[in-house]
Every structure is written in structure tokens, then in C-alpha cells.
Write a protein that holds these residues in place. Structure first.
Motif, PDB file in Angstrom:
ATOM      1  N   ALA A  23      25.291 -23.666  15.551  1.00 34.25           N
ATOM      2  CA  ALA A  23      23.943 -23.590  14.889  1.00 34.25           C
ATOM      3  C   ALA A  23      23.213 -22.305  15.148  1.00 34.25           C
ATOM      4  O   ALA A  23      22.324 -21.918  14.160  1.00 34.25           O
ATOM      5  CB  ALA A  23      23.332 -24.887  14.984  1.00 34.25           C
ATOM      6  N   SER A  24      23.581 -21.840  16.152  1.00 30.53           N
ATOM      7  CA  SER A  24      22.768 -20.481  16.544  1.00 30.53           C
ATOM      8  C   SER A  24      23.303 -19.326  15.589  1.00 30.53           C
ATOM      9  O   SER A  24      22.279 -18.330  15.445  1.00 30.53           O
ATOM     10  CB  SER A  24      23.153 -19.733  17.950  1.00 30.53           C
ATOM     11  N   HIS A  71      22.353 -11.981   7.771  1.00 26.57           N
ATOM     12  CA  HIS A  71      22.829 -13.012   6.722  1.00 26.57           C
ATOM     13  C   HIS A  71      21.524 -13.918   6.266  1.00 26.57           C
ATOM     14  O   HIS A  71      21.319 -14.154   5.079  1.00 26.57           O
ATOM     15  CB  HIS A  71      23.965 -13.952   6.841  1.00 26.57           C
ATOM     16  N   PHE A  72      20.861 -14.432   7.230  1.00 25.50           N
ATOM     17  CA  PHE A  72      19.766 -15.225   6.808  1.00 25.50           C
ATOM     18  C   PHE A  72      18.221 -14.711   7.050  1.00 25.50           C
ATOM     19  O   PHE A  72      18.097 -14.419   8.082  1.00 25.50           O
ATOM     20  CB  PHE A  72      19.704 -16.663   7.876  1.00 25.50           C
ATOM     21  N   GLU A  73      17.843 -14.268   6.054  1.00 24.38           N
ATOM     22  CA  GLU A  73      16.613 -13.501   6.038  1.00 24.38           C
ATOM     23  C   GLU A  73      15.447 -14.434   6.491  1.00 24.38           C
ATOM     24  O   GLU A  73      15.473 -15.772   6.371  1.00 24.38           O
ATOM     25  CB  GLU A  73      16.083 -13.128   4.738  1.00 24.38           C
ATOM     26  N   ASN A  74      14.837 -13.878   7.608  1.00 23.29           N
ATOM     27  CA  ASN A  74      13.539 -14.680   8.310  1.00 23.29           C
ATOM     28  C   ASN A  74      14.403 -15.857   8.925  1.00 23.29           C
ATOM     29  O   ASN A  74      13.806 -17.056   8.657  1.00 23.29           O
ATOM     30  CB  ASN A  74      12.704 -14.968   7.384  1.00 23.29           C
ATOM     31  N   GLY A  75      15.307 -15.807   9.536  1.00 23.44           N
ATOM     32  CA  GLY A  75      16.011 -17.002  10.135  1.00 23.44           C
ATOM     33  C   GLY A  75      15.500 -17.950  11.177  1.00 23.44           C
ATOM     34  O   GLY A  75      15.852 -19.205  11.494  1.00 23.44           O
ATOM     35  N   ASP A  76      14.292 -17.368  11.851  1.00 23.48           N
ATOM     36  CA  ASP A  76      13.630 -18.210  12.956  1.00 23.48           C
ATOM     37  C   ASP A  76      12.639 -19.272  12.306  1.00 23.48           C
ATOM     38  O   ASP A  76      12.033 -20.074  12.846  1.00 23.48           O
ATOM     39  CB  ASP A  76      13.054 -17.424  13.677  1.00 23.48           C
ATOM     40  N   TYR A 108      10.214 -32.052  24.213  1.00 28.04           N
ATOM     41  CA  TYR A 108      11.534 -31.698  23.656  1.00 28.04           C
ATOM     42  C   TYR A 108      12.504 -32.400  24.640  1.00 28.04           C
ATOM     43  O   TYR A 108      12.592 -32.512  25.814  1.00 28.04           O
ATOM     44  CB  TYR A 108      11.627 -30.306  23.550  1.00 28.04           C
ATOM     45  N   LEU A 109      13.649 -33.006  23.783  1.00 23.24           N
ATOM     46  CA  LEU A 109      14.483 -33.697  24.390  1.00 23.24           C
ATOM     47  C   LEU A 109      15.423 -32.598  25.306  1.00 23.24           C
ATOM     48  O   LEU A 109      15.627 -31.483  24.879  1.00 23.24           O
ATOM     49  CB  LEU A 109      15.738 -33.982  23.312  1.00 23.24           C
ATOM     50  N   PRO A 110      15.811 -32.860  26.566  1.00 26.90           N
ATOM     51  CA  PRO A 110      16.465 -32.173  27.354  1.00 26.90           C
ATOM     52  C   PRO A 110      18.029 -32.085  26.998  1.00 26.90           C
ATOM     53  O   PRO A 110      18.749 -33.047  27.405  1.00 26.90           O
ATOM     54  CB  PRO A 110      16.328 -32.836  28.728  1.00 26.90           C
ATOM     55  N   ASN A 111      18.520 -31.242  26.009  1.00 26.24           N
ATOM     56  CA  ASN A 111      19.884 -31.380  25.606  1.00 26.24           C
ATOM     57  C   ASN A 111      20.298 -29.860  25.029  1.00 26.24           C
ATOM     58  O   ASN A 111      19.445 -29.152  24.236  1.00 26.24           O
ATOM     59  CB  ASN A 111      19.693 -32.215  24.217  1.00 26.24           C
ATOM     60  N   LEU A 112      21.660 -29.684  25.373  1.00 29.06           N
ATOM     61  CA  LEU A 112      22.201 -28.330  24.978  1.00 29.06           C
ATOM     62  C   LEU A 112      22.326 -28.280  23.619  1.00 29.06           C
ATOM     63  O   LEU A 112      22.508 -27.208  23.341  1.00 29.06           O
ATOM     64  CB  LEU A 112      23.456 -28.008  26.063  1.00 29.06           C
ATOM     65  N   ASP A 130      17.236 -19.544  -0.024  1.00 26.79           N
ATOM     66  CA  ASP A 130      18.302 -19.625  -0.948  1.00 26.79           C
ATOM     67  C   ASP A 130      19.655 -19.938  -0.341  1.00 26.79           C
ATOM     68  O   ASP A 130      20.568 -20.069  -1.006  1.00 26.79           O
ATOM     69  CB  ASP A 130      18.168 -18.221  -1.418  1.00 26.79           C
ATOM     70  N   SER A 131      19.937 -19.721   0.924  1.00 26.13           N
ATOM     71  CA  SER A 131      21.024 -19.893   1.510  1.00 26.13           C
ATOM     72  C   SER A 131      21.110 -21.049   2.328  1.00 26.13           C
ATOM     73  O   SER A 131      21.927 -21.310   3.075  1.00 26.13           O
ATOM     74  CB  SER A 131      21.374 -18.604   2.441  1.00 26.13           C
ATOM     75  N   ALA A 132      20.298 -22.105   2.117  1.00 19.64           N
ATOM     76  CA  ALA A 132      20.315 -23.055   2.777  1.00 19.64           C
ATOM     77  C   ALA A 132      21.699 -24.001   2.816  1.00 19.64           C
ATOM     78  O   ALA A 132      22.110 -24.500   3.871  1.00 19.64           O
ATOM     79  CB  ALA A 132      19.087 -24.184   2.062  1.00 19.64           C
ATOM     80  N   ALA A 133      22.425 -23.974   1.702  1.00 24.61           N
ATOM     81  CA  ALA A 133      23.759 -24.504   1.568  1.00 24.61           C
ATOM     82  C   ALA A 133      24.765 -23.814   2.563  1.00 24.61           C
ATOM     83  O   ALA A 133      25.988 -24.270   2.773  1.00 24.61           O
ATOM     84  CB  ALA A 133      24.258 -24.385   0.126  1.00 24.61           C
ATOM     85  N   GLU A 134      24.337 -22.569   3.056  1.00 20.88           N
ATOM     86  CA  GLU A 134      25.245 -22.011   3.930  1.00 20.88           C
ATOM     87  C   GLU A 134      25.139 -22.054   5.342  1.00 20.88           C
ATOM     88  O   GLU A 134      25.750 -21.340   6.305  1.00 20.88           O
ATOM     89  CB  GLU A 134      25.336 -20.339   3.613  1.00 20.88           C
ATOM     90  N   HIS A 135      24.432 -23.012   5.700  1.00 25.71           N
ATOM     91  CA  HIS A 135      23.780 -22.879   7.178  1.00 25.71           C
ATOM     92  C   HIS A 135      25.006 -23.593   8.011  1.00 25.71           C
ATOM     93  O   HIS A 135      26.072 -24.240   7.226  1.00 25.71           O
ATOM     94  CB  HIS A 135      22.716 -24.094   7.522  1.00 25.71           C
ATOM     95  N   LEU A 136      25.473 -23.338   9.399  1.00 26.35           N
ATOM     96  CA  LEU A 136      26.491 -23.473   9.951  1.00 26.35           C
ATOM     97  C   LEU A 136      26.174 -24.572  11.080  1.00 26.35           C
ATOM     98  O   LEU A 136      27.158 -24.864  12.016  1.00 26.35           O
ATOM     99  CB  LEU A 136      26.869 -22.021  10.644  1.00 26.35           C
ATOM    100  N   THR A 137      25.302 -25.470  10.819  1.00 35.67           N
ATOM    101  CA  THR A 137      25.132 -26.543  11.701  1.00 35.67           C
ATOM    102  C   THR A 137      26.131 -27.380  11.739  1.00 35.67           C
ATOM    103  O   THR A 137      26.555 -28.014  12.855  1.00 35.67           O
ATOM    104  CB  THR A 137      23.847 -27.213  11.540  1.00 35.67           C
ATOM    105  N   PHE A 138      26.803 -27.596  10.662  1.00 34.11           N
ATOM    106  CA  PHE A 138      28.053 -28.605  10.680  1.00 34.11           C
ATOM    107  C   PHE A 138      29.227 -27.536  10.585  1.00 34.11           C
ATOM    108  O   PHE A 138      30.567 -28.423  10.034  1.00 34.11           O
ATOM    109  CB  PHE A 138      28.214 -29.530   9.234  1.00 34.11           C
ATOM    110  N   GLY A 139      29.310 -26.520  11.208  1.00 31.91           N
ATOM    111  CA  GLY A 139      30.525 -25.735  10.908  1.00 31.91           C
ATOM    112  C   GLY A 139      30.769 -25.247   9.485  1.00 31.91           C
ATOM    113  O   GLY A 139      29.888 -25.460   8.600  1.00 31.91           O
ATOM    114  N   TYR A 140      31.729 -24.541   9.570  1.00 29.03           N
ATOM    115  CA  TYR A 140      32.194 -23.787   8.102  1.00 29.03           C
ATOM    116  C   TYR A 140      33.736 -23.762   7.922  1.00 29.03           C
ATOM    117  O   TYR A 140      34.380 -23.642   8.856  1.00 29.03           O
ATOM    118  CB  TYR A 140      31.369 -22.505   7.733  1.00 29.03           C
ATOM    119  N   GLY A 141      34.211 -23.629   6.778  1.00 24.89           N
ATOM    120  CA  GLY A 141      35.737 -23.517   6.572  1.00 24.89           C
ATOM    121  C   GLY A 141      36.578 -24.640   7.106  1.00 24.89           C
ATOM    122  O   GLY A 141      36.183 -25.792   6.977  1.00 24.89           O
ATOM    123  N   ASN A 142      37.665 -24.152   7.883  1.00 30.06           N
ATOM    124  CA  ASN A 142      38.379 -25.128   8.365  1.00 30.06           C
ATOM    125  C   ASN A 142      37.618 -25.903   9.559  1.00 30.06           C
ATOM    126  O   ASN A 142      38.337 -26.831  10.044  1.00 30.06           O
ATOM    127  CB  ASN A 142      39.728 -24.290   9.104  1.00 30.06           C
TER     128      ASN A 142
END
Length: 458
Positions: free
Chosen positions: A30-31, A38-43, A99-103, A50-62
Motif C-alpha cells: 500500500a505504500s 503515479h499518484f498526484e498528491n498521493g498523501d 491509532y491501532l498499534p499495527n504494522l 482519477d486513479s482510485a481504481a489503480e491503488h495497490l492496497t489489494f496488490g495488482y496483477g498476479n
């Protein structure tokens, strides 16, 4: 998988960071959502990105999560239903977040909200509760993701050029942007791309629209129908024409309305104290937007080339010496200007010239001699046929292969795919001559096979 734990088998370096041998690594996919390339103003949390469908939180490709489409569906239903049933819900004031103490995940332990049940919409419209909505499964189309903006003001910049000042209807600041960025403005039935040309620190956006009576109708609609106070839809900002700020010297070249991204780049370089020159070409001063501001704010670094005054630009002289000095050329304007620059820069180091063209010359459209060809998708283990009347992008999407795209005219480069084998009939305005000669990439929205078959990394 949200993250991977790995061990470095040898000493290496990643993006300038030294990784010692035997180092323990936590790789959080997700970082990558914060990658400004790639992500304008990513923070910034922006649900209309516009690139919301391309986020990598769930991985991408294979490496994508098989359940990501269901997660998207659940979140879409949750957010839309919550905002529909409780549009007056707000954050409770004066609360402190822990905040939750989680990596792997970051989120508050609790979020307090409040609302007045007497204001619930179903109190006045009981049918609201029984509403049925279709929620398609899968990644959202980037063309469906648009925010609402209001026209705060309209001014005249030059003959046939109007300046639209856009703002958020609720008075919020619109997402930040960087020089070279553009937005897709949706007005009536038209969707057109316009570079942002105001101050990136302003809360609103500024665009310039040239009236083109022989165009496709979008600019005429904006000039004739769009008025102050009207609300429009907007996608972006997005940036495929980034300014390479770290170059030793910059040469900025604009033709006509191509001044819009160029003047934003000039403003940024002045702010940074860089070495730069701006060349602005036009038929007459009356038709050159921002000419007075360019001269007033950039002084001797700004040079006007006005055909009506006999001062046409000598592009060969402007380009001369750029290769040896390490200069970067950024150019935006009509196709003939960019084609001339491309020829002059052909023997300069790769990457010397970066250009942007907003109006396609239709070179990627279907042509009389087009024939069908086969594509072997190595990663998906599929073999498909691309008919003469369809694009590669259309065919692979119909087969369920997720390929991002934006302009679908061969101008932006977002639908690039990797070519493993086969010759390519390049019809885009993105790749350089050397990149085309290498044959390792193609734009799926317009380019085709030279022969009967291509093997692609899809």
C-alpha cells in the motif's frame, strides 16, 4: 497480501537506500499508493481521485487479492448508503484520536460521529428506504469518478480564450497539483482535457479554454453555455507531463494555448531559483494568453515569438547546445511544432525532450489497411484475436484483463503494455523514436501488430 516479510540475501540499494545483507524487510504494497510519480498528491485522501481504481492496497496483477472486488463492492455500498441515509452525520468535536498499534494497517481505534435522527431523509420520504440500486462488481471505471466544481468566475485572457476559475461548492480546497498536471472537465455531453495554469497553492483551479469553431464542439459549448455559478464535473488532477525539476537547465517552449502547462512550469522554476528560458510562439499578441504576465513576472527569461511581428522562432537555434549542457526541453503546442522539435532532438540524449499534445491527429484510429492479429498473453495463459475494427485494449478488457487507460487516443501513455515478441505498428504520441525501435512497449489503445502475432506480458 497487504505486506511481505523478506530477508536480503546480499547487500543492495533501492531508490538510494542502502540495504545490508541479512536485513529483515517489511514490504508494504500500500505504500506504493504514495508514489508521486503515479499518484498526484498521493498523501491526500481523495475519493474522487482519477486513479482510485489503480491503488495497490489489494496488490495488482498476479499478486492481487482475489477478494478485492468484493471489498470494493462492500465499501461502495457502505459509503453510498451511509451518506444517503445520514447526509447530516458529522464528526464529533474535540475528540482525540489514538491509532491501532499495527504494522500493516493504520486507523483510529474509534471514530465518534453524531447526527439528529429528526433530520433523517426517510422521515420526509419513506420510499428512500426501499430504494434498490445496482452495484456492479469490479474496479470502477476512472471515467465514472468525478467531483463537482462550481464556476467561481470567468475572464477573458486573449482573443478566443476564456479563463475559468473553478472552486469546490462547499468551500473546501481542491486537491493540490504539480506543474504539467491537467484535469478532465465534463461540461454537458463533452469531456475535455485542460492544463492547470494557476497557482498550485490556491484553493481552486484555473484553466484556459481556446474556442475552436472547427473542433469537436467542447470548447464552443464552454464558451457559449458555461456561466458563472454553474456546476460542472471534473476528473483529476493527473500529470503525464511532469517537470524534471532537478535538471541543470530548462528550456520551455509553448505554441498557442500550449502556454497553459508551460507557464505553470516557469512559475515553479522561478520559485526554485533554477536556470530556465521560456519561448512562447503565437500568431499575434492579441491571441497569446498570459503573454503580459509572462513578460512581467519572468522578465528576460521570457521570449515571445510573434509571427505577425516577424519574430518567428528559430527552433534549431533554441535547441542547439541543449544536449551538451544537460538541459531539459519541455514543450506543449500543436503537432507541427512538436514534430519539428522531435526531429531536431532526435540525436540528443534520450529524455532531453518531453512534450505534450492534447489534440489527437487520429493516427491511432482504424485505418483502411488494418488486419486482424493474434495476441498471446503470457501471464494470463490466453490467446486472443484482435479484429481489424477493434483495439487491443478493447479485446483484452472484454476477456477480463485489467489494463488501465485514460485518454484512449494514444496521448497519455497510461495503457502501456510490455511486448515480449513481435513487431509493433506504433500509432501513439508517447514513445520516442528510440523507444519505438526497441519494440519493448506499446500503447494498447491505438497501436497494432505489424505482423500476425504479438506476445505480451499480460
Amino acid at each position: 497480501m497487504v505486506a511481505w516479510r523478506r530477508r536480503a540475501t546480499r547487500e543492495t540499494e533501492i531508490a538510494g537506500v542502502a540495504i545490508p545483507a541479512e536485513a529483515k524487510l517489511l514490504i508494504v504494497s500500500a505504500s506504493a499508493n504514495h508514489d508521486s510519480r503515479h499518484f498526484e498528491n498521493g498523501d491526500f485522501l481523495d475519493i474522487y481521485r482519477d486513479s482510485a481504481a489503480e491503488h495497490l492496497t489489494f496488490g495488482y496483477g498476479n499478486h492481487q487479492c482475489m477478494g478485492k472486488n468484493f471489498a470494493r463492492l462492500e465499501m461502495r455500498i457502505f459509503i453510498e448508503e451511509l451518506s444517503r441515509r445520514l447526509p447530516h452525520m458529522r464528526l464529533s468535536e474535540d475528540q482525540q484520536f489514538s491509532y491501532l498499534p499495527n504494522l500493516a494497517f493504520r486507523g483510529p481505534q474509534q471514530l465518534l460521529v453524531e447526527w439528529d435522527p429528526a433530520l433523517n431523509p426517510e422521515r420526509s420520504d419513506p420510499a428512500l428506504v426501499d430504494r434498490r440500486v445496482s452495484f456492479p462488481i469490479g474496479a470502477p471505471s476512472s471515467k465514472e469518478i468525478a467531483r463537482t466544481v462550481r464556476v467561481a468566475d470567468i475572464t477573458e485572457a486573449a482573443d478566443g480564450i476564456r479563463i475559468l476559475h473553478l472552486e469546490d461548492p462547499d468551500g473546501l480546497a481542491l486537491p493540490a497539483w504539480s506543474p504539467g498536471a491537467h484535469v478532465d472537465l465534463v461540461a454537458g455531453e463533452f469531456s475535455r482535457k485542460y492544463s492547470l495554469c494557476g497557482n498550485p497553492s490556491d484553493p481552486g483551479y484555473t484553466i484556459a479554454v481556446l474556442r475552436e469553431d472547427k473542433g469537436r464542439g467542447g470548447s464552443c459549448f464552454i464558451h457559449d453555455k458555461v456561466t458563472k455559478g454553474m456546476t460542472l464535473r471534473l476528473r483529476g488532477p493527473k500529470n503525464y507531463f511532469r517537470l524534471e525539476e532537478q535538471a541543470d537547465r530548462h528550456v520551455l517552449i509553448a505554441g498557442g494555448i500550449g502556454i497553459t502547462p508551460i507557464i505553470a512550469m516557469a512559475d515553479r522554476l522561478k520559485q526554485l531559483g533554477r536556470d530556465y528560458t521560456v519561448h512562447y510562439c503565437g500568431r499575434s499578441r492579441r491571441a497569446m494568453a498570459f503573454a503580459d504576465r509572462l513578460l512581467a513576472e519572468h522578465g528576460a527569461r521570457a521570449v515571445l515569438h510573434v509571427s505577425e511581428e516577424g519574430s518567428r522562432a528559430d527552433l534549431a537555434s533554441i535547441v542547439a547546445g541543449c544536449g551538451k549542457s544537460g538541459a531539459r526541453i519541455h514543450a506543449c503546442g500543436p503537432a507541427r511544432l512538436l514534430d519539428s522539435l522531435g526531429e531536431l532532438c532526435a540525436n540528443l540524449p534520450e529524455g532531453t525532450l518531453r512534450s505534450e499534445l492534447f489534440v489527437t491527429d487520429a493516427s491511432g484510429a482504424a485505418q483502411p489497411g488494418d488486419t486482424a492479429f493474434e495476441v498471446e498473453l503470457e501471464d494470463s495463459d490466453l490467446n486472443l484475436t484482435v479484429p481489424a475494427g477493434q483495439t487491443l485494449l478493447e479485446v483484452v478488457r472484454a476477456a477480463g484483463i485489467d489494463v488501465p487507460s485514460d485518454c484512449e487516443e494514444g496521448l497519455c501513455g497510461s495503457c502501456e503494455v510490455r511486448v515480449l515478441e513481435g513487431g509493433v505498428d506504433h500509432r501513439d504520441r508517447v514513445l520516442s523514436a528510440s523507444e519505438r525501435a526497441e519494440g519493448g512497449r506499446m500503447m494498447a489503445c491505438c497501436s497494432r501488430a505489424k505482423g500476425l502475432k504479438l506476445r505480451l506480458a499480460l
